[in-house]
Write a protein that holds these residues in place. Structure first.
Motif, PDB file in Angstrom:
ATOM      1  N   ILE A  68       1.011  -1.003   0.081  1.00 27.93           N
ATOM      2  CA  ILE A  68      -0.006  -0.049  -0.012  1.00 27.93           C
ATOM      3  C   ILE A  68       1.134   1.273   0.018  1.00 27.93           C
ATOM      4  O   ILE A  68       0.561   2.303  -0.710  1.00 27.93           O
ATOM      5  N   GLU A  69       1.932   1.350   0.484  1.00 30.57           N
ATOM      6  CA  GLU A  69       2.739   2.420   0.668  1.00 30.57           C
ATOM      7  C   GLU A  69       3.583   2.578  -0.628  1.00 30.57           C
ATOM      8  O   GLU A  69       3.556   3.718  -1.032  1.00 30.57           O
ATOM      9  N   ARG A  70       3.822   1.409  -1.401  1.00 26.31           N
ATOM     10  CA  ARG A  70       4.392   1.812  -2.808  1.00 26.31           C
ATOM     11  C   ARG A  70       3.179   2.331  -3.797  1.00 26.31           C
ATOM     12  O   ARG A  70       3.513   2.996  -4.298  1.00 26.31           O
ATOM     13  N   LEU A  71       1.925   1.816  -3.397  1.00 21.43           N
ATOM     14  CA  LEU A  71       0.760   2.345  -4.354  1.00 21.43           C
ATOM     15  C   LEU A  71       0.871   4.052  -3.952  1.00 21.43           C
ATOM     16  O   LEU A  71       0.355   4.682  -4.883  1.00 21.43           O
ATOM     17  N   ARG A  72       1.091   4.080  -2.553  1.00 23.65           N
ATOM     18  CA  ARG A  72       0.738   5.590  -2.236  1.00 23.65           C
ATOM     19  C   ARG A  72       1.969   6.517  -2.964  1.00 23.65           C
ATOM     20  O   ARG A  72       1.667   7.654  -3.241  1.00 23.65           O
ATOM     21  N   TRP A  73       3.004   5.761  -3.125  1.00 22.36           N
ATOM     22  CA  TRP A  73       4.160   6.728  -3.747  1.00 22.36           C
ATOM     23  C   TRP A  73       3.698   6.713  -5.378  1.00 22.36           C
ATOM     24  O   TRP A  73       4.076   7.941  -5.617  1.00 22.36           O
ATOM     25  N   TYR A  74       3.257   5.614  -5.781  1.00 22.08           N
ATOM     26  CA  TYR A  74       2.585   5.925  -7.061  1.00 22.08           C
ATOM     27  C   TYR A  74       1.751   6.715  -7.503  1.00 22.08           C
ATOM     28  O   TYR A  74       1.888   7.622  -8.460  1.00 22.08           O
ATOM     29  N   ARG A  75       0.825   6.730  -6.666  1.00 23.26           N
ATOM     30  CA  ARG A  75      -0.457   7.742  -6.853  1.00 23.26           C
ATOM     31  C   ARG A  75       0.044   9.128  -6.534  1.00 23.26           C
ATOM     32  O   ARG A  75      -0.532  10.004  -7.105  1.00 23.26           O
ATOM     33  N   GLY A  76       1.047   9.462  -5.723  1.00 25.06           N
ATOM     34  CA  GLY A  76       1.191  10.776  -5.140  1.00 25.06           C
ATOM     35  C   GLY A  76       0.278  11.405  -4.582  1.00 25.06           C
ATOM     36  O   GLY A  76      -0.543  11.085  -3.669  1.00 25.06           O
ATOM     37  N   ALA A  77       0.207  12.733  -5.010  1.00 23.47           N
ATOM     38  CA  ALA A  77      -1.165  13.701  -4.422  1.00 23.47           C
ATOM     39  C   ALA A  77      -2.588  13.482  -5.135  1.00 23.47           C
ATOM     40  O   ALA A  77      -3.351  13.792  -4.573  1.00 23.47           O
ATOM     41  N   GLU A  78      -2.205  12.641  -6.154  1.00 14.13           N
ATOM     42  CA  GLU A  78      -3.722  12.135  -6.934  1.00 14.13           C
ATOM     43  C   GLU A  78      -4.456  11.164  -6.243  1.00 14.13           C
ATOM     44  O   GLU A  78      -3.971  10.423  -5.294  1.00 14.13           O
ATOM     45  N   ALA A 123       8.778   3.913  -7.017  1.00 14.62           N
ATOM     46  CA  ALA A 123       8.068   3.373  -5.513  1.00 14.62           C
ATOM     47  C   ALA A 123       8.868   2.372  -4.969  1.00 14.62           C
ATOM     48  O   ALA A 123       8.974   2.410  -3.675  1.00 14.62           O
ATOM     49  N   TRP A 124       9.509   1.461  -5.432  1.00 16.12           N
ATOM     50  CA  TRP A 124      10.450   0.623  -4.447  1.00 16.12           C
ATOM     51  C   TRP A 124      11.492   1.273  -3.847  1.00 16.12           C
ATOM     52  O   TRP A 124      11.778   0.976  -2.614  1.00 16.12           O
ATOM     53  N   LEU A 125      12.127   2.107  -4.579  1.00 22.23           N
ATOM     54  CA  LEU A 125      13.110   2.982  -3.889  1.00 22.23           C
ATOM     55  C   LEU A 125      12.769   3.904  -2.907  1.00 22.23           C
ATOM     56  O   LEU A 125      13.438   4.055  -1.943  1.00 22.23           O
TER      57      LEU A 125
END
Length: 325
Positions: free
Chosen positions: A172-182, A237-239
């Motif tokens: 979920i944290e990686r998804l949050r990084w991917y999504r950003g503020a959107e 996202a991984w990094l």
């Protein structure tokens, strides 16, 4: 008294006894209990009850007077440690609170029965949810993070991650990084890519090389992006997750956590690597690295005319060239 998790959070008894098959849920509820109020906090193992006794013995001159003590592994207590734990529980007074975690504690154990029989105790058993229940929990965590998943992605992730709340939170944290503020719904392809269904095996090695600030990481980034066609957003996202783990690990270590790796959300192979990687960074450098990752992620999503490979290679170079020694 037996209570459900929400009842326990609402009642906040002086002694909270958490046990059951779902180890992750036990510790998750314990941390939620700690966050319900402002108090001094101490997390100890059952072998370190001296520290707990000292914390509950007296209030400091400044700051909160109440103290919350969390005992993390009561299921491993020896008979002597069990006696000390019971004595400690009976001595809790005033605004102080004792939270006892005993994941997978056998109901046949005398200590379990004695803890359940204590006065002023709230007991909560955390059972392993079925797959449907785990999927509902996963969807709720995503909603709290500000996004939703397509039905197929949610079902597949629930099947793969079932019972592994720690791994699910990392995803979920990686998804949050991917999504950003959107905000909105993340498509199935991106969600499964970040789950690890389709990532090249070199991705973890690249993250480790960057975290160790090795010059060879630049060539690995080039191989991933140009030769293997790895997604730049996936790599970020991984990094980003790894950099955040390093920062949290350093913070918990500074706070003298008994298990800084677990508190920082580090699992799997990373548990062996993160302590060494953290030695290569200062806290300020990690904060700057996270800001740099956000900047590059924005460019990868269309805010730059440069190709993904060039952006990733330059980012890798910027992060590793500050190596010390």
């Amino acid at each position: 008294m037996d209570m459900h998790a929400e009842q326990l959070l609402s009642a906040a008894p002086a002694i909270c006894y958490l046990y059951g098959e779902d180890r992750d849920a036990v510790f998750e509820l314990a941390e939620r209990l700690l966050r319900t109020r402002k108090a001094r906090r101490l997390r100890v193992d059952v072998a370190d009850l001296d520290d707990a006794e000292e914390a509950l013995r007296g209030a400091p001159l400044f700051g909160p007077t109440a103290c919350d003590v969390l005992v993390r592994n009561a299921e491993q207590a020896t008979p002597k440690q069990g006696e000390r734990l019971l004595k400690l529980a009976r001595a809790v007074s005033g605004e102080d609170r004792l939270i006892i975690c005993a994941p997978e504690m056998s109901w046949k154990k005398a200590l379990h029965k004695q803890l359940c029989a204590l006065e002023r105790v709230g007991c909560c058993r955390l059972r392993m949810p079925d797959e449907a229940g785990f999927a509902r929990w996963l969807a709720q965590q995503c909603a709290e993070a500000g996004f939703a998943l397509e039905r197929d992605a949610l079902a597949h992730a629930a099947e793969r991650l079932y019972g592994m709340r720690g791994a699910a939170r990392q995803w979920i944290e990686r998804l949050r990084w991917y999504r950003g503020a959107e905000r909105g719904t993340i498509d199935t392809g991106a969600a499964l890519a970040l789950l690890g269904e389709r990532h090249p095996p070199e991705l973890e090695r690249w993250c480790h090389a960057v975290a160790m600030r090795r010059a060879g990481a630049v060539g690995m980034a080039r191989q991933l992006t140009r030769a293997q066609g790895a997604s730049g957003v996936q790599m970020i996202a991984w990094l980003g997750m790894r950099m955040q783990q390093l920062l949290l690990y350093r913070w918990y270590r500074a706070r003298r956590s008994q298990d800084a790796l677990r508190d920082a959300g580090v699992f799997g192979e990373a548990r062996r690597r993160v302590p060494r990687e953290a030695q290569c960074w200062q806290a300020g450098e990690l904060i700057a690295a996270l800001a740099r990752l956000v900047e590059v992620e924005r460019k990868l999503k269309g805010a730059s005319l440069e190709d993904d490979a060039t952006l990733l290679e330059r980012l890798t170079l910027d992060l590793v060239r500050g190596a010390r020694g």
